[in-house]
Design a protein around this motif. Structure first.
Motif, PDB file in Angstrom:
ATOM      1  N   LYS A 179       5.729   9.708  -9.719  1.00 33.44           N
ATOM      2  CA  LYS A 179       4.958  10.412 -10.604  1.00 33.44           C
ATOM      3  C   LYS A 179       5.880  11.519 -11.048  1.00 33.44           C
ATOM      4  CE  LYS A 179       1.087  12.398 -11.677  1.00 33.44           C
ATOM      5  NZ  LYS A 179       1.451  13.725 -12.533  1.00 33.44           N
ATOM      6  N   SER A 200       5.039   0.966  -3.610  1.00 33.80           N
ATOM      7  CA  SER A 200       4.710   2.371  -3.389  1.00 33.80           C
ATOM      8  C   SER A 200       4.256   3.202  -4.462  1.00 33.80           C
ATOM      9  CB  SER A 200       5.946   3.030  -2.261  1.00 33.80           C
ATOM     10  OG  SER A 200       6.376   2.167  -1.376  1.00 33.80           O
ATOM     11  N   PRO A 201       3.415   2.679  -5.103  1.00 31.50           N
ATOM     12  CA  PRO A 201       3.001   3.345  -6.561  1.00 31.50           C
ATOM     13  C   PRO A 201       2.523   4.836  -6.285  1.00 31.50           C
ATOM     14  CG  PRO A 201       1.252   1.599  -5.989  1.00 31.50           C
ATOM     15  CD  PRO A 201       2.297   1.528  -4.894  1.00 31.50           C
ATOM     16  N   THR A 202       2.219   5.468  -4.975  1.00 33.26           N
ATOM     17  CA  THR A 202       1.869   6.621  -4.822  1.00 33.26           C
ATOM     18  C   THR A 202       2.907   7.435  -4.588  1.00 33.26           C
ATOM     19  OG1 THR A 202       1.115   6.244  -2.571  1.00 33.26           O
ATOM     20  CG2 THR A 202      -0.665   6.029  -4.113  1.00 33.26           C
ATOM     21  N   HIS A 203       4.141   7.097  -4.453  1.00 33.54           N
ATOM     22  CA  HIS A 203       5.281   7.929  -3.920  1.00 33.54           C
ATOM     23  C   HIS A 203       5.350   9.017  -4.758  1.00 33.54           C
ATOM     24  CE1 HIS A 203       9.170   9.144  -2.549  1.00 33.54           C
ATOM     25  NE2 HIS A 203       9.048   8.436  -1.429  1.00 33.54           N
ATOM     26  N   PRO A 204       5.275  10.264  -4.381  1.00 35.51           N
ATOM     27  CA  PRO A 204       5.626  11.655  -5.361  1.00 35.51           C
ATOM     28  C   PRO A 204       6.693  11.483  -6.211  1.00 35.51           C
ATOM     29  CG  PRO A 204       5.821  12.240  -2.963  1.00 35.51           C
ATOM     30  CD  PRO A 204       5.181  10.718  -3.066  1.00 35.51           C
ATOM     31  N   ASN A 207       2.093  -2.307  -9.368  1.00 33.67           N
ATOM     32  CA  ASN A 207       1.742  -2.473  -7.990  1.00 33.67           C
ATOM     33  C   ASN A 207       2.275  -3.888  -7.618  1.00 33.67           C
ATOM     34  OD1 ASN A 207       0.866  -2.677  -5.212  1.00 33.67           O
ATOM     35  ND2 ASN A 207      -0.692  -1.079  -5.601  1.00 33.67           N
TER      36      ASN A 207
END
Length: 830
Positions: free
Chosen positions: A706, A699-703, A488
């Motif tokens: 994942k 943007s570490p939460t971008h799907p 991040n």
């Protein structure tokens, strides 16, 4: 003499394809004495226009004279037999129709330039000249020289005329009718010749050679030449090997006297000759290697063969590092054993170095290599090698799809998802994958598409049952897929852990890798030092005067360069607008990363692979060789480093600026980002070394990230295909973009608007998007506007619709108002 006005039943005409952007073939007449020599698919030399000489391809032979013009005679026939086949002629026409271009444009890129004849102006004495009294003394002297040489080219004139103004001098001679200019036509291709030397046959016996050596006792240096020769070819092998001889260089390199060598040639004891050799070197049969498939690879190979028995095209979905190349080799060998030819396509030259080396060790001289970094002569050699059946297997980039295969049985398209298979400029703007599938359909060949991250279109065809599908879900041997981590960057900046754009996680990982003597790849898909320079006082940004883009800063060259038109200018020390010295670089490119790494890790050997460092022919090979040998600690590169490179010692991959790829304004941005991140991650870890991938992101939460971490292609595909169907994007529709270009912005926009209205009148407004400014509005001083046409599959007659689009473009191009506007259609935009 030709009788130009009398046509008989014996009068033959040729339809000739010329490499010009005109939508028709041209009809030429055959001199009667050449009637028996013309064949479809051969090259001819013809006059075109007032003074152009061109190479054309015969597309048909008939007895029908053209109605609207008088047919000229062909000048020369270049080939006794066809250099392209009937199915290639069919492919040229299919491409012209499908990709909305002209068949001459297809021919122009299909044929290597070495097969297209060039014309060069030459000067010779006018045979009817009879007024020498008109000439100056200089002109008389020159004509005497010209008479001895028969004719001279412009370049050769310089040697004879020195500082004289050549154009003025020649013009004077022409005005006096003393000389004539003509176009000498010459073929560009020339085979590679090797100068060799051998003994005359009379000296091949042991007794004869001993007598020769004895007879040269008084000429010790000449005797030494012969003694050196028989060292290279021993007495007992002379009879068998003398006629092949040795190279002249090999003999002279051993220190023999050149003058004595020359004397032996003059005496007729030695003789020189030239041998035509391959430009690619040769591999001896005893150097060839076999392959051994693992149980999994054997199963997948058999499954592919089974699927190819059921359908013409099969998609091999194999994770990175799964050993697809060995499976390809197994299938290629089986195809060659069945007596058919094989073509293997790779997306870029970057991939060819490693794979070609592996393939050559298996297939040796039966394999040809075809790509754009080869010289004209090298490409012609492969073309002729395929034509003469010397190469039954060719590996190459997209243009290899045009090679003259007569018995093509298998096409393998590796990394089928790659956008490099799409040609952007010039026309035809074709996709090599789709073109290869059509070619295979025409000739009855089978196609294998391979990828760890298949294109949405190809995977959709496989899921729908139009293509076969084979999965290979584990890496070769004991290798594990790499562990992917997100760093991040926003948090790291807040904690002030950033050094030269490297977060603490990536810094620590690189340090550990250097200590363990393992290698690291740093990926940033942007070359140069920085995207632009900016003045902190007045906000000036260095911009291209021809294009609507900032100039990229290249630190080592001290230049600002436009990556669209190539414009270069020196880096200013002071702001050109306000005179301030506060100019800073903004953003980060591969050159800056390399520079920063040299500061952070001064003990490390760092090398860069991008367009700037790989311009020369062998640059890829040199860089890859250095990395393979273990002499490099860190490889910094653009997308080139993501393309199938296989380095045993790479255990860490660091990714910069993943966010820019994900948020790029294009409906394919998610697909491209997933493919690129998965492919570059796949470079980490081979054999027993587990790999580690660190992706720096805001943007570490971008799907999507994942899915990259989980290597979840199926999850990505399922989400993406729903979006594509909802908004009617490929594979549910066909996209065609027509671009208008003109130096006048208003005119370019008006042309795009008029075209959009014309198209909407028949196709409906819902199918027409635009006109819109292009993402880069101006390139090379041309303003660019785009009209997008979205055609649903299975609802329209696509061929008829394309014909309508072509008709509208042709009509507008002929309209006086829009005649100067350039209309550029691009079918199946990638």
């Amino acid at each position: 003499m030709h009788d130009d006005n009398v046509y008989t039943e014996e009068t033959l005409f040729l339809d000739v394809i010329l490499p010009v952007p005109i939508p028709q073939a041209f009809t030429y007449r055959v001199p009667r004495d050449l009637n028996e020599l013309v064949v479809v698919g051969a090259r001819v030399i013809v006059s075109f226009g007032k003074n152009r000489v061109m190479t054309g391809l015969i597309s048909s032979i008939h007895n029908k004279a053209p109605q609207n013009y008088k047919a000229k005679y062909i000048d020369e026939i270049l080939d006794e037999s066809p250099i392209i086949s009937s199915h290639q002629l069919w492919l040229f026409q299919w491409m012209a129709d499908y990709y909305l271009c002209n068949v001459g444009e297809v021919m122009n890129i299909a044929l290597p330039s070495g097969l297209k004849v060039s014309s060069q102006s030459r000067i010779q004495i006018n045979p009817t000249f009879d007024s020498p009294e008109l000439l100056s003394a200089e002109e008389v002297e020159f004509l005497n020289t010209l008479e001895k040489n028969d004719s001279l080219s412009y370049d050769e004139l310089k040697k004879f005329l020195g500082d004289i103004d050549i154009a003025k001098f020649v013009k004077s001679l022409i005005s006096k009718h003393a000389v004539i200019l003509y176009d000498a036509v010459k073929e560009k291709y020339s085979p590679k010749k090797l100068k060799k030397v051998r003994l005359k046959r009379v000296y091949e016996g042991q007794e004869e050679i001993l007598n020769l050596i004895e007879s040269l006792e008084k000429s010790s240096k000449q005797q030494e030449v012969i003694m050196t020769y028989v060292q290279l070819i021993p007495f007992h092998e002379l009879h068998e090997k003398n006629q092949v001889g040795i190279t002249k260089k090999d003999l002279l390199d051993l220190g023999v006297s050149p003058s004595s060598y020359k004397t032996l040639i003059e005496k007729g004891i030695l003789e020189e000759y030239e041998l035509t050799v391959s430009r690619f070197g040769e591999i001896r049969k005893d150097e060839l290697q076999g392959i051994h498939l693992s149980d999994v690879q054997e199963r997948v190979s058999n499954e592919l063969l089974e699927k190819l028995g059921e359908t013409n095209t099969v998609l091999l979905h194999g994770v990175t590092g799964s050993g697809k190349t060995e499976i390809y080799i197994d299938l290629i060998k089986k195809a060659l054993d069945n007596g058919v030819q094989v073509l293997m396509l790779l997306p870029e030259i970057a991939l060819t170095t490693q794979i070609v080396n592996r393939l050559r060790k298996v297939f040796g001289d039966a394999m040809g290599v075809y790509h754009s970094k080869f010289s004209d002569n090298e490409r012609v050699e492969v073309w002729k090698g395929v034509l003469e059946d010397r190469y039954s297997f060719v590996v190459g980039v997209r243009s290899a799809v045009f090679l003259p295969f007569e018995n093509l049985g298998l096409i393998i398209i590796d990394e089928e998802h790659e956008s490099s298979y799409k040609q952007y400029d010039p026309a035809p703007r074709y996709h090599a994958r789709d073109t290869a599938i059509m070619l295979a359909h025409k000739v009855g060949a089978k196609v294998i598409l391979g990828s760890a991250t298949p294109s949405i279109e190809s995977y959709y065809q496989a899921k729908e049952g139009k293509y076969g599908l084979v999965n290979l879900s584990e890496r070769f041997g004991d290798a594990q897929l790499p562990k992917v981590e997100l760093a991040n960057i926003r948090e790291e900046k807040a904690r002030q852990k950033i050094k030269s754009d490297f977060g603490s996680t990536l810094q620590a990982a690189i340090s550990q890798n250097i200590e363990k003597h393992e290698q690291t790849i740093i990926f940033q898909n942007r070359r140069g030092y920085a995207p632009y320079l900016n003045c902190e006082e007045c906000n000036w940004i260095g911009s291209c005067h021809q294009c609507s883009v900032s100039l990229t800063y290249h630190y080592k060259e001290h230049l600002l360069i436009c990556h669209y038109c190539g414009h270069k200018e020196k880096t200013p020390h002071l702001c050109p607008t306000c005179g301030s010295g506060k100019i800073k670089s903004v953003g980060i490119g591969t050159e800056k990363i390399e520079d920063d790494l040299n500061v952070l890790y001064p003990e490390a050997k760092i090398i860069r692979m991008d367009l700037d460092t790989t311009r020369s022919k062998n640059a890829y090979q040199q860089i890859i060789g250095e990395v393979e040998s273990g002499g490099v600690d860190i490889l910094v590169g653009t997308q080139m480093v993501s393309k199938g490179l296989d380095f045993d010692k790479v255990s860490l991959v660091g990714v910069f600026d993943a966010d820019r790829m994900i948020y790029f304004p294009d409906f394919r941005s998610g697909e491209r980002a997933f493919q690129m991140l998965t492919q570059v991650s796949g470079r980490a870890g081979r054999k027993e070394k587990p790999g580690r991938v660190i992706i720096q992101t805001n943007s570490p939460t971008h799907p999507l990230l994942k899915m990259v971490i989980d290597n979840d292609y199926h999850g990505f595909y399922d989400k993406e295909i729903i979006e594509r169907e909802r908004y009617n994007y490929p594979p549910f529709s066909r996209l065609i973009r027509v671009t208008t270009k003109h130096v006048d912005k208003t005119l370019s926009h008006a042309a795009a608007g008029t075209l959009a209205q014309r198209l909407a009148s028949k196709l409906s407004k819902e199918r027409i998007l635009g006109p819109e400014k292009a993402l880069v509005e101006r390139v090379r001083n041309q303003y660019i506007f785009e009209v997008w046409i979205k055609l649903e599959k299975n609802k329209l007659n696509i061929a008829a619709t394309k014909a309508f689009i072509r008709e509208q473009i042709t009509e507008m191009s002929a309209d006086k108002k829009y005649k100067s506007v350039r209309f550029v259609p691009d079918v199946d935009v990638v």
